[in-house]
Design a protein around this motif. Structure first.
Motif, short mmCIF file in Angstrom:
data_model
loop_
_atom_site.label_atom_id
_atom_site.label_comp_id
_atom_site.label_asym_id
_atom_site.label_seq_id
_atom_site.Cartn_x
_atom_site.Cartn_y
_atom_site.Cartn_z
N LEU A 180 0.82 -1.21 0.00
CA LEU A 180 0.00 0.00 0.00
C LEU A 180 0.86 1.26 0.00
O LEU A 180 1.76 1.42 0.82
N ASN A 238 0.26 -14.19 7.50
CA ASN A 238 -0.88 -14.39 6.61
C ASN A 238 -1.24 -15.88 6.61
O ASN A 238 -2.40 -16.26 6.78
N CYS A 241 -2.90 -16.94 9.91
CA CYS A 241 -4.28 -16.42 10.01
C CYS A 241 -5.19 -17.13 9.01
O CYS A 241 -6.33 -17.47 9.33
N GLN A 242 -4.65 -17.36 7.79
CA GLN A 242 -5.46 -18.01 6.75
C GLN A 242 -5.77 -19.45 7.12
O GLN A 242 -6.73 -20.03 6.60
N HIS A 245 -8.97 -18.42 8.59
CA HIS A 245 -9.81 -17.50 7.82
C HIS A 245 -9.82 -17.81 6.33
O HIS A 245 -10.57 -17.21 5.57
N ASN A 252 -13.45 -16.36 4.87
CA ASN A 252 -13.98 -15.00 4.82
C ASN A 252 -12.91 -13.94 4.58
O ASN A 252 -13.14 -12.75 4.78
N VAL A 253 -11.72 -14.38 4.15
CA VAL A 253 -10.63 -13.42 3.92
C VAL A 253 -9.93 -13.73 2.61
O VAL A 253 -9.66 -14.90 2.31
N THR A 255 -6.58 -12.16 0.83
CA THR A 255 -5.47 -11.23 0.65
C THR A 255 -4.15 -11.97 0.77
O THR A 255 -4.06 -12.99 1.46
N MET A 257 -1.63 -10.03 1.63
CA MET A 257 -0.91 -9.09 2.48
C MET A 257 -0.68 -9.69 3.86
O MET A 257 -1.41 -10.57 4.30
N SER A 258 0.29 -9.12 4.54
CA SER A 258 0.54 -9.45 5.92
C SER A 258 -0.64 -8.87 6.72
O SER A 258 -1.03 -7.72 6.51
N CYS A 259 -1.22 -9.67 7.64
CA CYS A 259 -2.45 -9.24 8.33
C CYS A 259 -2.16 -8.32 9.52
O CYS A 259 -2.94 -7.43 9.84
N CYS A 262 -2.37 -4.36 10.18
CA CYS A 262 -3.71 -3.77 10.26
C CYS A 262 -4.51 -4.32 11.45
O CYS A 262 -5.22 -3.60 12.11
N HIS A 263 -4.39 -5.63 11.68
CA HIS A 263 -5.14 -6.22 12.80
C HIS A 263 -4.15 -6.55 13.91
O HIS A 263 -3.85 -7.72 14.17
C1 HEC Z 1 -4.47 -2.98 4.93
C2 HEC Z 1 -5.13 -3.33 6.14
C3 HEC Z 1 -5.64 -4.76 6.32
C4 HEC Z 1 -4.96 -5.93 6.09
C5 HEC Z 1 -3.57 -6.10 5.55
C6 HEC Z 1 -5.87 -6.99 6.48
N1 HEC Z 1 -7.04 -6.46 6.93
FE1 HEC Z 1 -8.64 -7.49 7.62
N2 HEC Z 1 -9.71 -5.79 7.67
C7 HEC Z 1 -9.22 -4.51 7.51
C8 HEC Z 1 -10.28 -3.56 7.68
C9 HEC Z 1 -10.12 -2.04 7.60
C10 HEC Z 1 -11.46 -4.28 7.96
C11 HEC Z 1 -12.84 -3.75 8.22
C12 HEC Z 1 -12.90 -3.14 9.57
C13 HEC Z 1 -12.78 -4.13 10.67
O1 HEC Z 1 -13.71 -4.88 10.89
O2 HEC Z 1 -11.72 -4.16 11.36
C14 HEC Z 1 -11.05 -5.68 7.94
C15 HEC Z 1 -11.91 -6.74 8.21
C16 HEC Z 1 -11.50 -8.04 8.47
C17 HEC Z 1 -12.36 -9.11 8.97
C18 HEC Z 1 -13.83 -9.00 9.32
C19 HEC Z 1 -13.87 -8.28 10.61
C20 HEC Z 1 -15.15 -8.38 11.38
O3 HEC Z 1 -15.46 -7.39 12.02
O4 HEC Z 1 -15.77 -9.45 11.35
C21 HEC Z 1 -11.56 -10.21 9.12
C22 HEC Z 1 -11.99 -11.58 9.63
C23 HEC Z 1 -10.21 -9.85 8.68
N3 HEC Z 1 -10.24 -8.54 8.30
C24 HEC Z 1 -9.14 -10.69 8.69
C25 HEC Z 1 -7.94 -10.41 8.08
C26 HEC Z 1 -6.88 -11.38 7.86
C27 HEC Z 1 -6.91 -12.82 8.33
C28 HEC Z 1 -5.89 -10.72 7.18
C29 HEC Z 1 -4.59 -11.30 6.63
C30 HEC Z 1 -4.70 -12.56 5.91
C31 HEC Z 1 -6.32 -9.34 7.02
N4 HEC Z 1 -7.56 -9.21 7.54
C32 HEC Z 1 -5.56 -8.34 6.41
C33 HEC Z 1 -7.91 -4.19 7.20
C34 HEC Z 1 -6.94 -5.10 6.85
#
Ligand code: HEC
Ligand code: HEC
Length: 373
Positions: A180, A238, A241-242, A245, A252-253, A255, A257-259, A262-263
């Motif tokens: 990004l 990733n 987590c995968q 997920h 439900n995911v 990407t 990207m490294s998770c 952000c989380h």
């Molecule tokens: C660039 C930032 C970013 C990355 C990288 C990212 N996420 Fe997210 N993700 C978000 C955002 C923003 C949301 C929507 C807001 C929230 O619910 O936190 C979201 C939502 C989610 C949700 C649904 C959340 C809910 O409330 O139920 C899940 C599950 C999730 N991400 C898992 C992952 C996993 C697993 C990875 C890596 C494989 C990942 N995310 C990578 C930003 C990111």
């Protein structure tokens, strides 16, 4: 009236040109044995590619960055112009401006970095879909992990090899950990202590544009020479987590990207923040103690009023190691938080220098910590 062209004259003159033009092409075509008309036929996808010099492409991409094409069309255009000179057909008909939308991570939205968007567009033009996937993974994976701008990009500046000279000094590199634009640019600004509007930041993106264009060409050269070996692996966090997920389970995911950047606090132990006094003088981030340390150290911070706090640990290259306080709200007071020398996924990090950076309101401060083993 004598200087005016009458309607009749005009029609006669323009039709003469038209007739001349037709005869011209047809005549030339006869002379060339039909080649000209044959060559104007549409080339079908994927377009032809010849091995290019990454350094030539690097300088061109840097030039286009500064000449109003920015990162995305700059990286794409740097490659395109060198290809055009070698193979006017079909490349002469492709405007680099098709990629202008990608600037600043997509019209300034800070999503996918424009330089690797432009590189990937070129990959998609010259390879079949199945082959483009691994090549794009390699380019984007490289971008996430590389020190950017690269040493080569800095050398080109110092040795005056670019054609545009806005800033020729060495620039501090950083690792974005993410494709990004927003992560990459903002982290670099923190590490380099520069503003987005500074000439150094723009030159940094110009060099990264050159780096991405050169990397794309290096990958394509290898691919067509049949020497491309994919090295991209999905980031470890990733993968873990995968495990839940991904497609085989919650599904439900989607990407690569490294998770964790952000989380940062999901499913992981949140760091305890302890209030140790309630009469602070102002915003402050104190030197950690003990320092040097192993394995745990404490960091105190103070707030004069209720404010959101972000406190995170970075390594010397600016890669996020661990988020300690994730934009949480605290009342005025002095607080203590400890860092156990582990990264976001719980692994012990190597010994060395780390930075803790605190941001609260308009207050930003960084301390240097020494992890000794
Ligand atoms: C660039 C930032 C970013 C990355 C990288 C990212 N996420 Fe997210 N993700 C978000 C955002 C923003 C949301 C929507 C807001 C929230 O619910 O936190 C979201 C939502 C989610 C949700 C649904 C959340 C809910 O409330 O139920 C899940 C599950 C999730 N991400 C898992 C992952 C996993 C697993 C990875 C890596 C494989 C990942 N995310 C990578 C930003 C990111
Ligand atoms: C052992 C299985 C498992 C692993 C591993 C796992 N998760 Fe989850 N995660 C879950 C389950 C189950 C839920 C709840 C799903 C639901 O409610 O739909 C969840 C929910 C979430 C949510 C949304 C709810 C919340 O708490 O905000 C996010 C975001 C998330 N996980 C991110 C991650 C990230 C990032 C990783 C890797 C660091 C990860 N998960 C690893 C099983 C897992």
């Amino acid at each position: 009236m004598s200087n005016e062209i009458t309607r009749k004259d005009f029609l006669t003159t323009s039709s003469k040109y038209a007739v001349g033009a037709v005869i011209g092409i047809a005549g030339l075509d006869v002379l060339s044995g039909g080649k000209i008309l044959a060559e104007t036929k549409t080339t079908s996808w994927p377009f032809p590619y010849v091995a290019l010099d990454p350094d030539e492409v690097r300088v061109k991409a840097h030039y286009y960055y500064w000449n109003d094409k920015d990162c995305c069309a700059g990286a794409f255009g740097g490659i395109l112009e060198v290809l055009k000179a070698k193979m006017p057909d079909p490349w002469a008909n492709i405007p680099m401006e098709i990629m202008l939308f990608g600037r600043g991570g997509g019209n300034g939205w800070g999503t996918l970095c424009g330089s690797i968007n432009g590189g990937a567009a070129m990959i998609s033009l010259v390879t079949e879909k199945a082959a483009s996937g691994p090549l794009i993974n390699e380019l984007w994976g490289w971008y996430c992990q590389a020190h950017l701008p690269t040493g080569t990009a800095n050398d080109f500046a110092v040795q005056s090899k670019y054609s545009v000279h806005k800033y020729d000094g060495k620039l501090i590199p950083s690792i974005s950990g993410s494709p990004l634009c927003h992560s990459s640019v903002s982290q670099w600004c923190v590490i380099a202590n520069k503003k987005v509007g500074d000439v150094e930041r723009k030159e940094r993106c110009a060099r990264v544009t050159g780096d991405a264009a050169a990397k794309t060409v290096e990958l394509l050269n290898n691919f067509f020479a049949k020497t491309f070996v994919p090295t991209f692996v999905t980031p470890a966090d990733n993968k873990s987590c995968q495990g839940c997920h991904g497609a085989s389970s919650l599904n439900n995911v989607m990407t690569q990207m490294s998770c964790t950047p952000c989380h940062s606090t999901v499913h992981s132990e949140t760091t305890a923040v302890e209030q140790i006094a309630d009469v602070p003088k102002g915003f402050n981030l104190s030197q950690n103690y003990p320092n040097p340390f192993n394995p745990t150290t404490n960091i105190n911070f103070s707030l004069p009023k209720t404010e959101k706090v972000h406190l995170a640990v970075y390594d010397i290259r600016g890669t996020l190691i661990r988020t300690l306080v994730d934009h949480e709200l605290y009342e005025s007071g002095i607080y203590k938080v400890s860092w156990d020398g582990r990264n976001q996924v719980g692994e012990k990090v190597a010994s060395g220098i780390y930075f803790a950076r605190m941001q609260s309101g308009s207050f930003i401060n960084t301390i240097k910590m020494n992890l000794l083993k």
